[in-house]
Scaffold this motif. Structure first.
Motif, mmCIF file in Angstrom:
data_model
loop_
_atom_site.group_PDB
_atom_site.id
_atom_site.type_symbol
_atom_site.label_atom_id
_atom_site.label_comp_id
_atom_site.label_asym_id
_atom_site.label_seq_id
_atom_site.Cartn_x
_atom_site.Cartn_y
_atom_site.Cartn_z
ATOM 1 N N LYS A 17 0.827 -1.213 0.000
ATOM 2 C CA LYS A 17 0.000 0.000 0.000
ATOM 3 C C LYS A 17 0.858 1.259 0.000
ATOM 4 O O LYS A 17 0.538 2.242 -0.683
ATOM 5 C CB LYS A 17 -0.935 -0.007 1.210
ATOM 6 C CG LYS A 17 -2.052 -1.043 1.128
ATOM 7 C CD LYS A 17 -3.032 -0.873 2.263
ATOM 8 C CE LYS A 17 -4.208 -1.842 2.115
ATOM 9 N NZ LYS A 17 -5.227 -1.639 3.154
ATOM 10 N N THR A 21 0.968 4.063 -2.990
ATOM 11 C CA THR A 21 0.757 5.489 -2.743
ATOM 12 C C THR A 21 1.916 6.315 -3.294
ATOM 13 O O THR A 21 1.703 7.363 -3.927
ATOM 14 C CB THR A 21 0.602 5.753 -1.237
ATOM 15 O OG1 THR A 21 -0.476 4.956 -0.723
ATOM 16 C CG2 THR A 21 0.307 7.216 -0.968
ATOM 17 N N ILE A 24 1.591 6.581 -7.063
ATOM 18 C CA ILE A 24 0.607 7.587 -7.469
ATOM 19 C C ILE A 24 1.192 8.991 -7.340
ATOM 20 O O ILE A 24 0.971 9.865 -8.203
ATOM 21 C CB ILE A 24 -0.672 7.458 -6.610
ATOM 22 C CG1 ILE A 24 -1.365 6.118 -6.882
ATOM 23 C CG2 ILE A 24 -1.629 8.605 -6.907
ATOM 24 C CD1 ILE A 24 -1.880 5.944 -8.283
ATOM 25 N N ILE A 175 -5.865 5.948 -4.474
ATOM 26 C CA ILE A 175 -5.180 5.909 -3.177
ATOM 27 C C ILE A 175 -6.153 5.483 -2.092
ATOM 28 O O ILE A 175 -5.810 4.693 -1.206
ATOM 29 C CB ILE A 175 -4.563 7.286 -2.858
ATOM 30 C CG1 ILE A 175 -3.430 7.609 -3.834
ATOM 31 C CG2 ILE A 175 -4.031 7.323 -1.423
ATOM 32 C CD1 ILE A 175 -2.799 8.966 -3.623
ATOM 33 N N ASN A 176 -7.382 5.984 -2.154
ATOM 34 C CA ASN A 176 -8.379 5.586 -1.157
ATOM 35 C C ASN A 176 -8.636 4.079 -1.189
ATOM 36 O O ASN A 176 -8.830 3.446 -0.144
ATOM 37 C CB ASN A 176 -9.696 6.329 -1.402
ATOM 38 C CG ASN A 176 -9.590 7.810 -1.115
ATOM 39 O OD1 ASN A 176 -8.725 8.242 -0.366
ATOM 40 N ND2 ASN A 176 -10.457 8.589 -1.725
ATOM 41 N N GLY A 179 -4.300 2.364 -1.482
ATOM 42 C CA GLY A 179 -3.130 2.935 -0.834
ATOM 43 C C GLY A 179 -3.363 3.253 0.627
ATOM 44 O O GLY A 179 -4.238 2.676 1.279
ATOM 45 N N GLY A 183 -6.845 10.042 -0.355
ATOM 46 C CA GLY A 183 -6.211 10.324 -1.632
ATOM 47 C C GLY A 183 -6.054 11.796 -1.942
ATOM 48 O O GLY A 183 -4.979 12.253 -2.342
ATOM 49 N N ILE A 186 -3.453 13.358 0.291
ATOM 50 C CA ILE A 186 -2.092 12.950 -0.085
ATOM 51 C C ILE A 186 -1.600 13.755 -1.282
ATOM 52 O O ILE A 186 -0.434 14.198 -1.322
ATOM 53 C CB ILE A 186 -2.056 11.441 -0.399
ATOM 54 C CG1 ILE A 186 -2.306 10.623 0.872
ATOM 55 C CG2 ILE A 186 -0.734 11.060 -1.028
ATOM 56 C CD1 ILE A 186 -1.218 10.727 1.905
ATOM 57 N N THR A 418 -2.179 10.199 8.171
ATOM 58 C CA THR A 418 -1.640 9.015 7.517
ATOM 59 C C THR A 418 -0.964 8.086 8.524
ATOM 60 O O THR A 418 -1.116 6.856 8.461
ATOM 61 C CB THR A 418 -0.631 9.422 6.431
ATOM 62 O OG1 THR A 418 -1.271 10.331 5.513
ATOM 63 C CG2 THR A 418 -0.149 8.215 5.649
#
Length: 436
Positions: A17, A21, A24, A175-176, A179, A183, A186, A418
């Protein structure tokens, strides 16, 4: 925090994960340097100077996009259209009864609200992309300014900007799903952190001035670093601060079992509105400076020159209104997000009471009074954090160093959020359950 990241890295699924992230974020940064077609690169670099956008909407968008806006790249619109769309839909869910009922329909309703938010995001992306294209056209940055080529290049540029907005929205959702962290937060975090090398370079330039004879910077540069660290510490402390209202649940017998009787609490965070009151206040106060960016009226040129000068970041009127607007929007956001009557009714329905307070209207009044006090403390905290870079920049002549209170709150808040998600996921994986 670093220990948490180290421990999470040792778990294969969390490591995947984290790597996803980071991938991305890399895609986001690559898209932030791919320039849209039909633009004169040399003219773009000479015209698009972020230093000329101080306290304008363009400066705000450039910061959140990680500098992509000033370079007119694929992700120039950043995640701003999605943020604005989320805020608009959220407010409409309070004002329009059908949307309010839809938001209360559970997972199915949330999916429909998310779909509406996406459509509004694309619409806002088209509007902002069109406005940005005309800004580029008036700045003589586009390659074609007449005939069929003008219309064709305009459509392509606007569609590319809109597509970049949709791609960023999709990246945030990925991401949600796959990751770590929120999102959108981030991507905001990545865009703001991308400005840090520029800040370090600016500090180095001021330090060079100190070595060349401007000795005041021997004091001002270290003071800026100390203030930055102090602001980060205060934000970290306030992010976790909350007021806990004690709750006592009455005992009740159902069949042969007894339920309730335990004590709990109702947590109310001090920073209820997060960074949104600052964003609302800065967006409204940036309108005069944004208008003057196109009119270009000098500061000493009559009434309008004095008017626009008062709304610069160093103007006293701007600072006073900025402080008051942050407090006002903090109360406004709290009023639409928290309903004391509904909270009191939920407690009453679950046989919960606040010790010493009668259920019903007295409990609602008590919660309303607590919310009012907590909101004032949180609003003052946001106002002070937002004002420190402005005051220091005006007093020292160093400007805001390309980062303001809003950016610092976003960076620190996203980092803490996070890390908490990593901790919660590690706790779930190490929890053995009731059967062992």
């Amino acid at each position: 925090m670093f220990k948490t990241i180290k421990n999470a890295w040792s778990l294969p699924d969390l490591r995947k994960k984290i790597l996803f992230t980071l991938l991305i974020i890399v895609v986001f940064r690559i898209g932030s340097v791919i320039q849209v077609p039909f633009l004169d690169t040399a003219a773009l670099r000479s015209v698009m100077n972020p230093d000329d956008w101080s306290n304008t909407m363009l400066s705000y968008m450039n910061t959140l996009s990680g500098g992509a806006f000033s370079n007119a790249t694929l992700f120039a619109m950043g995640i701003t259209p999605y943020i604005n769309s989320s805020i608009i839909v959220q407010l409409l869910c309070v004002a329009i009864p059908p949307l309010e009922r839809l938001a209360r329909e559970g997972e199915a309703g949330r999916r429909k609200i998310s779909a509406i938010t996406r459509y509004v995001t694309v619409g806002l992306g088209i509007i902002q992309g069109t406005a940005y294209y005309f800004y580029l056209l008036n700045s003589k940055v586009t390659l074609y300014n007449s005939g069929f080529e003008l219309w064709f290049s305009a459509i392509v540029i606007i569609l590319v900007f809109t597509a970049g907005t949709a791609v960023m929205m999709w990246l945030g959702e990925q991401i949600n799903s796959h990751g770590i962290g929120n999102g959108i937060s981030i991507l905001l975090f990545a865009g703001i952190v991308a400005q840090f090398p520029q800040i370090i370079n600016t500090l180095g330039q001021y330090w060079g001035l100190a070595l060349n004879g401007s000795t005041q910077y021997f004091f001002l540069v270290p003071l800026w670093v100390i203030l930055f660290v102090a602001v980060v510490w205060v934000i970290t402390f306030m992010q976790d601060s909350e007021r806990r209202i004690p709750i006592q649940y009455a005992k009740r017998v159902v069949g042969r079992k007894m339920y309730g009787g335990q004590s709990s609490h109702l947590p109310i965070k001090v920073a209820l509105g997060g960074v949104l009151p600052i964003i609302f206040a800065s967006s409204i106060l940036s309108i005069p400076s944004t208008i003057n960016l196109f009119l270009k009226i000098p500061a000493g040129d009559g009434f309008w020159g004095a008017f626009f000068a008062a709304f610069s970041t160093s103007g006293w009127l701007y600072m006073v209104l900025y402080f008051l607007f942050i407090i006002m929007f903090a109360y406004f956001y709290t009023s639409i997000q928290y309903n004391p009557v509904e909270m009191a009714n939920n407690l009453k329905a679950n046989n919960g009471t606040v010790p010493g307070i009668r259920p019903g209207a007295p409990t609602a009044d008590y919660i309303r009074k607590i919310l009012s006090r907590i909101t004032l403390i949180g609003a003052m905290f946001l106002a002070v954090i937002a004002m420190i870079p402005l005051i220091y920049g005006a007093a020292s002549g160093m400007g805001q160093m390309s980062i303001g209170g809003t950016s610092i709150i976003i960076v620190v808040g996203v980092a803490l959020e996070t890390v908490k998600q990593l901790e919660s996921q590690m706790m779930m994986r190490h929890y053995k359950g009731f059967l062992d």
